[in-house]
Scaffold this active site. Structure first.
Site, PDB file in Angstrom:
ATOM      1  N   ASP A 163       0.797  -1.222   0.000  1.00 42.52           N
ATOM      2  CA  ASP A 163       0.000   0.000   0.000  1.00 42.52           C
ATOM      3  C   ASP A 163       0.830   1.273   0.000  1.00 42.52           C
ATOM      4  O   ASP A 163       0.569   2.200  -0.771  1.00 42.52           O
ATOM      5  CB  ASP A 163      -0.932   0.004   1.218  1.00 42.52           C
ATOM      6  CG  ASP A 163      -1.667   1.320   1.378  1.00 42.52           C
ATOM      7  OD1 ASP A 163      -2.473   1.641   0.495  1.00 42.52           O
ATOM      8  OD2 ASP A 163      -1.384   2.040   2.353  1.00 42.52           O
ATOM      9  N   ASP A 166       5.002   0.671   3.860  1.00 41.50           N
ATOM     10  CA  ASP A 166       5.079  -0.597   4.577  1.00 41.50           C
ATOM     11  C   ASP A 166       4.879  -1.741   3.595  1.00 41.50           C
ATOM     12  O   ASP A 166       4.958  -1.553   2.385  1.00 41.50           O
ATOM     13  CB  ASP A 166       4.022  -0.633   5.686  1.00 41.50           C
ATOM     14  CG  ASP A 166       2.643  -0.229   5.157  1.00 41.50           C
ATOM     15  OD1 ASP A 166       2.345  -0.529   3.978  1.00 41.50           O
ATOM     16  OD2 ASP A 166       1.872   0.396   5.900  1.00 41.50           O
ATOM     17  N   TYR A 322      -7.553   2.705   7.180  1.00 41.46           N
ATOM     18  CA  TYR A 322      -8.464   2.975   6.062  1.00 41.46           C
ATOM     19  C   TYR A 322      -9.891   2.617   6.478  1.00 41.46           C
ATOM     20  O   TYR A 322     -10.500   1.685   5.960  1.00 41.46           O
ATOM     21  CB  TYR A 322      -8.055   2.169   4.832  1.00 41.46           C
ATOM     22  CG  TYR A 322      -6.777   2.651   4.174  1.00 41.46           C
ATOM     23  CD1 TYR A 322      -6.768   3.800   3.397  1.00 41.46           C
ATOM     24  CD2 TYR A 322      -5.585   1.966   4.339  1.00 41.46           C
ATOM     25  CE1 TYR A 322      -5.602   4.252   2.798  1.00 41.46           C
ATOM     26  CE2 TYR A 322      -4.411   2.401   3.739  1.00 41.46           C
ATOM     27  CZ  TYR A 322      -4.426   3.552   2.969  1.00 41.46           C
ATOM     28  OH  TYR A 322      -3.260   3.998   2.383  1.00 41.46           O
ATOM     29  N   GLU A 569       5.248  10.070   3.401  1.00 37.84           N
ATOM     30  CA  GLU A 569       4.857   8.732   2.958  1.00 37.84           C
ATOM     31  C   GLU A 569       4.006   8.789   1.694  1.00 37.84           C
ATOM     32  O   GLU A 569       3.016   9.525   1.631  1.00 37.84           O
ATOM     33  CB  GLU A 569       4.083   7.983   4.045  1.00 37.84           C
ATOM     34  CG  GLU A 569       3.794   6.528   3.660  1.00 37.84           C
ATOM     35  CD  GLU A 569       3.217   5.719   4.803  1.00 37.84           C
ATOM     36  OE1 GLU A 569       3.358   4.476   4.768  1.00 37.84           O
ATOM     37  OE2 GLU A 569       2.622   6.306   5.726  1.00 37.84           O
TER      38      GLU A 569
END
Length: 619
Positions: A163, A166, A322, A569
């Site tokens: 995703d 990570d 999420y 990120e």
């Protein structure tokens, strides 16, 4: 003796005529020598000498016309000379090395597009293809699903995408990312082709859809569960529970257990995955077998979503990262894509039903109204159904809701413009669609895509603009909005920093990304052994080209710090929106327009074909 002269005079014949030759010769001397020296004319000469040497004719008889010999000779000579010169020039042209005219250099949006697509190569899980072109990545997590202890029926979950920074595979935002990529290909395949990236983006989509087909029984017509996540992110157990967030390791070195999460009541996830497969089936419509497989899988997921209601994130690990707010918007979004993929009007009837629109929040308003994201797809669905009304106008019984969606889309586009105050802007001009909360860029790129796309819709419908209240705005205003927002991301901001890694001369160097921050040096760092790379103050040893980081704060500030994921990120969903916006803005707008018809490939004619005229009357 006298005879008769035929000319009227007497002719006397006597013996004197029989004189000898000598006598005649002597008599010739008595003639007038002056008379003998007079020249003979041509007729006389021809009588005496016969045919002689003829003079050259001054004219040439060509049959239909007579021309001067001189003109004829000059004309033929000139023709031969011209032919010789032409042949000589042709010979020179063919033998001299050619200098091909180089195409114009690509614009910044095209360059950025090519880089942004590379991020997906860096996020691939499983056994990588040879042409992946990311030197510091390798095969990873080849036991996903196989070593799961949760009793999952599906044992092969190798592949797909990680995703973000990570190694978790969150299926909800990943399905949205694949849908956005497919949508952009359907609308702008010619632009992808011009940029040399069409095959690349299709391969990226297929890598995702191939994986999704593994997450449920795609060959069945009815299912009872699907996989929602691979890996774990909850760090409440600390280092005693090694997982994808508590550890800092290269994906290639992961040796801890990666649990598989399944759900049996997850309408939002199933409907979003159905949208991903349905939209991809249009992208791959020329591969009939694969397209049909995707449509069947989408139909199975859609039935599951409708039959077993619930949210995928309820009580799940994904709720931390999420969390899904509802599933009604996925019903509108997924139903629209199912209609476009199949032409089955039952999907359109559901997607355009007023009650479903009400449940999805179409009439609520609110601070986040008009913001397309991995969580709320209502705005995207409204634009998609407005497209249907603009180009096909299906009429009753869909017109009421479609007209409402059309009006709401116009209002949303007005809210993006700087003349209105629905959303604040930073001093540098970045629209605050998430109202100053962290990680703003993923929302900005989605809005930029919708604005550029809607302007192209209006242009294709020969509509120069739209009304915001009493004021009329041209489609150029929407494109200008999209350009200013993307330009901000590419470096036209107060910090003069590009938030797309690898684009420009100044971009984030400490991207929050495990694989990029740990060197590929044949050393396997343990779960906690990688912390030294996480906490290092130096730039990442590997450049993750094409990653769009989370972005600046509401004051245009940015901290290039690896441990601060709110700034540094990247995510799949964010990059998918960026790719869509970049391809919409790339190239020559006048020369390359949207593809009006491909999305309607499976849609039958809206109105029945009129019967043939009756046969002519005969008495």
């Amino acid at each position: 003796m006298y005879g008769r002269d035929p000319w009227g005079g007497p002719l006397e014949i006597n013996n004197a005529d029989s004189a000898t030759d000598d006598d005649r010769s002597r008599n010739l001397n008595d003639f007038d020598k002056a008379a003998l020296s007079r020249p003979l004319d041509e007729t006389q000469q021809s009588w005496l000498l016969g045919p002689g040497e003829q003079k050259k004719k001054k004219y040439v008889d060509l049959g239909c016309i007579i021309v001067s010999r001189k003109i004829f000779v000059w004309t033929v000579g000139l023709i031969l000379a011209a032919g010789f010169i032409a042949g000589f020039v042709t010979l020179i042209v063919k033998t001299v090395p050619r200098h091909h005219k180089h195409p114009p250099p690509p614009d910044n949006y095209t360059i950025a597009l090519q880089k942004a697509l590379m991020f997906f190569n860096a996020q691939k899980s499983g056994k990588l293809p040879k042409h992946n072109n990311v030197s510091w990545r390798g095969n990873s997590c080849l036991n996903d699903g196989k070593a799961d202890k949760s009793g999952a029926v599906l044992k092969d979950l190798v592949g797909g995408y990680y995703d973000a920074g990570d190694a978790i595979k969150f299926h909800f935002p990943k399905a949205f990312a694949m849908t956005m990529l497919s949508w952009s290909v359907i609308e702008y395949s010619a632009k992808y082709e011009a940029a040399g990236e069409l095959n690349h983006v299709k391969e990226i989509i297929k890598w995702g859809t191939d994986y999704f087909l593994k997450t449920f029984n795609s060959s069945a017509d009815s299912i009872s569960q699907i996989v929602s996540q691979v890996g774990k992110g909850d760090t409440s157990g600390g280092t005693s529970d090694p997982n994808d967030h508590s550890c800092w390791m290269r994906p290639e070195d992961i040796d801890y257990d990666r649990p598989v999460t399944e759900c049996s009541s997850c309408s939002d996830l199933a409907a979003e995955m159905a949208a991903a497969l349905a939209s991809a089936s249009i992208v791959f419509k020329d591969n009939k077998a694969y397209s049909k497989k995707l449509v069947h899988g989408a139909a199975t997921l859609w039935k599951f979503a409708r039959d077993q209601r619930g949210s995928y994130s309820t009580g799940a690990d994904a709720a931390i990262f999420y969390n899904s707010s509802m599933y009604w918007d996925e019903f509108v979004w997924g139903g629209t894509w199912m209609y476009y993929a199949t032409g089955n009007q039952s999907y359109l009837y559901l997607a355009s039903h007023p009650k479903l629109a009400k449940h999805a929040g179409a009439f609520w308003g609110g601070p986040d109204y008009g913001v397309l994201s991995w969580d709320n797809k209502l705005t995207g669905a409204q634009v998609l159904l407005t497209r249907l009304r603009l180009f096909l106008s299906p009429g009753y019984p869909y017109e009421e809701t479609l007209q409402t969606f059309h009006n709401q889309t116009s209002i949303i586009m007005c809210s993006y413009l700087p003349y209105f105050t629905s959303f604040n802007r930073t001093k540098g001009g970045l629209i605050q669609l998430n109202h100053g909360r962290p990680q703003p860029l993923q929302y900005v790129v989605n809005a930029a895509f919708l604005a550029a796309l809607y302007s192209d819709y209006l242009d294709a419908a020969d509509t120069p603009g739209w009304y915001c209240g009493p004021n009329f705005y041209s489609t150029n205003e929407l494109r200008k909005f999209a350009q200013t927002q993307i330009d901000y991301i590419l470096g036209q901001n107060p910090r003069k920093m590009s938030y797309l890694v690898g684009f420009g001369s100044r971009y984030p160097k400490q991207v929050h990304h495990r694989g990029a921050s740990i060197p590929k040096n044949r050393v396997k760092y343990s779960c906690t052994g990688g912390y030294k790379w996480r906490d290092a103050k130096k730039p990442n040893p590997n450049t993750i080209v094409g990653a769009m980081v989370a972005g600046p704060d509401r004051h245009d500030g940015f901290h290039d710090v690896r441990t601060n994921y709110n700034y540094t990120e990247p995510t799949l969903a964010g990059n998918a929106g960026l790719v869509a916006a970049l391809v919409a803005l790339s190239g020559d707008r006048a020369a390359t327009k949207i593809d009006k018809n491909t999305i309607f490939s499976a849609v039958p004619p809206m109105f029945p074909t009129p019967p043939p005229p009756p046969a002519p009357w005969k008495p």
